[in-house]
Motif scaffolding. Structure first.
Motif, mmCIF file in Angstrom:
data_model
loop_
_atom_site.group_PDB
_atom_site.id
_atom_site.type_symbol
_atom_site.label_atom_id
_atom_site.label_comp_id
_atom_site.label_asym_id
_atom_site.label_seq_id
_atom_site.Cartn_x
_atom_site.Cartn_y
_atom_site.Cartn_z
ATOM 1 N N VAL A 11 45.252 16.809 43.228
ATOM 2 C CA VAL A 11 43.876 16.932 42.550
ATOM 3 C C VAL A 11 43.766 18.048 42.588
ATOM 4 N N ALA A 12 43.502 18.820 43.581
ATOM 5 C CA ALA A 12 42.840 20.241 43.783
ATOM 6 C C ALA A 12 43.469 21.330 42.821
ATOM 7 N N ILE A 13 45.101 21.339 42.824
ATOM 8 C CA ILE A 13 45.724 22.234 41.942
ATOM 9 C C ILE A 13 45.399 21.821 40.495
ATOM 10 N N ASP A 14 45.549 20.618 40.252
ATOM 11 C CA ASP A 14 45.110 20.372 38.825
ATOM 12 C C ASP A 14 43.993 20.568 38.298
ATOM 13 N N GLU A 49 49.781 30.982 37.307
ATOM 14 C CA GLU A 49 50.701 31.256 38.311
ATOM 15 C C GLU A 49 50.241 31.777 39.764
ATOM 16 N N TRP A 50 49.013 32.459 39.504
ATOM 17 C CA TRP A 50 48.493 32.923 40.572
ATOM 18 C C TRP A 50 47.903 31.642 41.576
ATOM 19 N N ILE A 51 47.396 30.645 40.857
ATOM 20 C CA ILE A 51 47.030 29.284 41.593
ATOM 21 C C ILE A 51 48.397 28.749 42.379
ATOM 22 N N VAL A 52 49.304 28.592 41.718
ATOM 23 C CA VAL A 52 50.428 27.778 42.007
ATOM 24 C C VAL A 52 51.271 28.661 43.301
ATOM 25 N N ASN A 53 51.140 29.990 43.085
ATOM 26 C CA ASN A 53 51.893 30.928 44.212
ATOM 27 C C ASN A 53 51.209 31.240 45.261
ATOM 28 N N THR A 54 49.727 30.857 44.924
ATOM 29 C CA THR A 54 49.169 31.101 46.474
ATOM 30 C C THR A 54 48.431 29.759 47.137
ATOM 31 N N THR A 55 49.191 28.576 46.552
ATOM 32 C CA THR A 55 48.745 27.303 47.072
ATOM 33 C C THR A 55 48.796 27.180 48.584
ATOM 34 N N ASP A 56 50.004 27.480 49.121
ATOM 35 C CA ASP A 56 50.584 27.429 50.391
ATOM 36 C C ASP A 56 49.463 28.238 51.371
ATOM 37 N N ALA A 57 49.119 29.389 50.970
ATOM 38 C CA ALA A 57 48.129 30.044 51.897
ATOM 39 C C ALA A 57 46.727 29.582 52.013
ATOM 40 N N GLY A 109 39.784 27.536 40.612
ATOM 41 C CA GLY A 109 39.921 28.119 39.465
ATOM 42 C C GLY A 109 39.014 28.868 38.971
ATOM 43 N N ALA A 110 37.951 29.052 39.488
ATOM 44 C CA ALA A 110 36.829 30.118 39.278
ATOM 45 C C ALA A 110 37.314 31.424 39.780
ATOM 46 N N LEU A 111 37.984 31.272 41.199
ATOM 47 C CA LEU A 111 38.764 32.673 41.698
ATOM 48 C C LEU A 111 39.839 33.121 40.731
ATOM 49 N N ALA A 112 40.683 32.148 40.178
ATOM 50 C CA ALA A 112 41.679 32.530 39.413
ATOM 51 C C ALA A 112 41.389 33.385 38.278
ATOM 52 N N GLY A 113 40.229 33.249 37.547
ATOM 53 C CA GLY A 113 39.511 33.899 36.660
ATOM 54 C C GLY A 113 39.326 35.357 36.890
ATOM 55 N N GLU A 114 39.073 35.762 38.127
ATOM 56 C CA GLU A 114 38.699 37.136 38.513
ATOM 57 C C GLU A 114 39.665 37.705 39.605
ATOM 58 N N VAL A 115 40.445 37.352 40.085
ATOM 59 C CA VAL A 115 41.326 37.940 41.113
ATOM 60 C C VAL A 115 42.309 38.936 40.421
ATOM 61 N N LEU A 119 47.878 36.438 50.067
ATOM 62 C CA LEU A 119 48.156 34.870 49.610
ATOM 63 C C LEU A 119 49.438 34.621 49.119
ATOM 64 N N ALA A 120 50.281 35.435 48.721
ATOM 65 C CA ALA A 120 51.476 35.095 48.161
ATOM 66 C C ALA A 120 52.574 35.289 49.489
ATOM 67 N N ALA A 121 53.902 34.794 49.137
ATOM 68 C CA ALA A 121 54.885 35.082 50.081
ATOM 69 C C ALA A 121 54.966 36.306 50.713
#
Length: 446
Positions: free
Chosen positions: A69-72, A125-133, A185-191, A201-203
């Motif tokens: 739900v969070a990622i969606d 892609e930022w959202i997906v690739n930083t989810t684990d962190a 979602g808000a962060l993804a618009g600025e990072v 946050l990435a691997a």
């Protein structure tokens, strides 16, 4: 139960007091009919039917938060503005900038490169690739929130709810997920990249920038776009060096977040005002009710200490990156001073999205003392050289404290390690050599 639904038997008796009164679940168990499970609810609705309604709010998931739900939700929020996939040209530009950045950094620090691969990401892609962190960072806070909300029910309400308790816990996890999703979602618009908030946050080894956000950041500056990309690549590569060569640093930061989460207490009275009268089987209404932030925190002394440790360490990380990048660009990039100031202000104050994330999940990631930390690292390098500056990262107990940031020019004037470590000069030099040699199996352990 002291009441009747028979219309011929006269006026109904006064309903018994709702045992959920004064809790976030009062509306669900009220006696007003509809979805309520109060007196009228029990008389007019099958319990299994209501359980089916509640279960329809969520899908099964593990842990304290429904990450699907969070990622969606995060991706939906990011899609509110154009989010084109990076082109081959974007990817090449990032790769070239990181490669040049690593070359420049070689002259500013003896810590070896920590970059193993480069990437250009869209916001999604930022959202997906930083989810684990984010799972590691947010789950301790979410778990404490779900636990606190469950404890808001009085004993008689717990007995009355029976099997619904587990469902309500899951519903709470879904609500927290919606908040986290909105924040991400808000962060993804600025990072601007993978380490833009000061955490990796990435691997490990992935140096990434978000070209669309980089372009937006550059649009407010009178600086060539290529210089902006290179400057941000320098910061990204410097973060990668630090986290790759200081193996305890990541856990040190995460530990501060976990310690902070342990003492969280949710202000349930404020939540009662938010959800009273809501249809708790309506996910949209629930989302609207909680978008203002559910974490009204009364911080304990232990929490304040953990938060200070997090803020100081973030400031030291950002200050070191600021100082190293400043050294690397001093003779090479005329626009570096303007870019340094823009990034300093952005990081120290936090953008609107970062503030939104903080209000939603109760976690601030702002290095308020970035300037003091940068001054401290620069002063130490001027007095004792780059090895002494970078050698401080050999152990967490060597890091400057808040009082050191109060007097950044005086840090380690005597050039000795804290007595608590009992390090000889030989021990310090051996540890420093291990730090500068880069990651490896023969590195001295903490």
């Amino acid at each position: 139960m002291g009441f009747t639904n028979d219309p011929t038997s006269g006026p109904p008796e006064e309903p018994e007091q709702n045992p959920f009164k004064g809790t976030p679940f009062e509306a669900l168990f009220s006696g007003g009919g509809g979805a309520g499970l109060g007196p009228a609810g029990f008389g007019g609705m099958d319990l299994s039917a209501l359980m089916g309604q509640v279960q329809a709010m969520m899908q099964p998931y593990d842990g304290p938060i429904n990450w699907d739900v969070a990622i969606d939700m995060a991706r939906r929020a990011a899609a509110q503005q154009p989010d084109p996939s990076p082109t081959a040209r974007d990817k090449d530009a990032v790769a070239d900038a990181v490669r040049l950045a690593d070359h420049w950094l070689d002259s500013a620090t003896d810590l070896p490169s920590g970059v193993t691969t480069t990437a250009a990401w869209s916001r999604a892609e930022w959202i997906v690739n930083t989810t684990d962190a984010w799972k590691v960072l947010v789950e301790p806070i979410a778990a404490q929130a779900v636990d606190s909300l469950g404890k808001a029910l009085p004993e008689e309400a717990r007995a009355m709810a029976g099997p619904l308790i587990g469902m309500l816990s899951k519903a709470t996890g879904a609500m927290v997920a919606s908040q986290v999703g909105s924040g991400l979602g808000a962060l993804a618009g600025e990072v601007l990249g993978a380490t833009d908030i000061g955490l990796p946050l990435a691997a490990p080894g992935v140096a990434a920038l978000v070209p669309e956000n980089v372009k937006a950041f550059a649009g407010g500056l009178d600086v060539d776009d290529a210089d902006v990309t290179l400057y941000l690549a320098l910061r990204e590569a410097a973060h990668q060096r630090l986290f790759a060569n200081v193996p305890w640093l990541r856990e040190h930061l995460i530990g501060a977040v976990t310690d902070y989460a342990r003492g969280i207490e949710i202000n349930t009275s404020a939540m009662e005002e938010q959800v009273r009268g809501l249809d708790l089987t309506n996910p949209a209404a629930l989302q609207d009710a909680f978008e203002g932030g559910m974490f009204d925190l009364a911080q304990s002394p232990a929490q304040r200490a953990a938060l200070q440790r997090l803020e100081i360490t973030l400031a030291l990380v950002e200050g070191w990156v600021d100082e190293v990048v400043g050294q690397a660009t001093a003779e090479r990039m005329p626009a570096a001073a303007k870019l340094q100031e823009a990034v300093r202000r952005r990081r120290a104050a936090g953008g609107p999205a970062e503030q939104t994330f903080a209000s939603l999940v109760g976690l601030e990631l702002r290095p308020r003392r970035l300037r003091d930390a940068s001054t401290l690292w620069g002063s130490l390098r001027t007095r004792q050289g780059t090895e002494a500056r970078d050698g401080v990262w050999m152990h967490a107990d060597l890091l400057p404290t808040a009082s050191d940031l109060d007097d950044p020019l005086g840090f380690r004037e005597d050039a000795t390690a804290p007595e608590s470590l009992s390090l000889t000069d030989e021990d310090f030099e051996a540890g420093l050599r291990g730090l500068l040699d880069g990651p490896g199996d023969d590195r001295p352990q903490e």
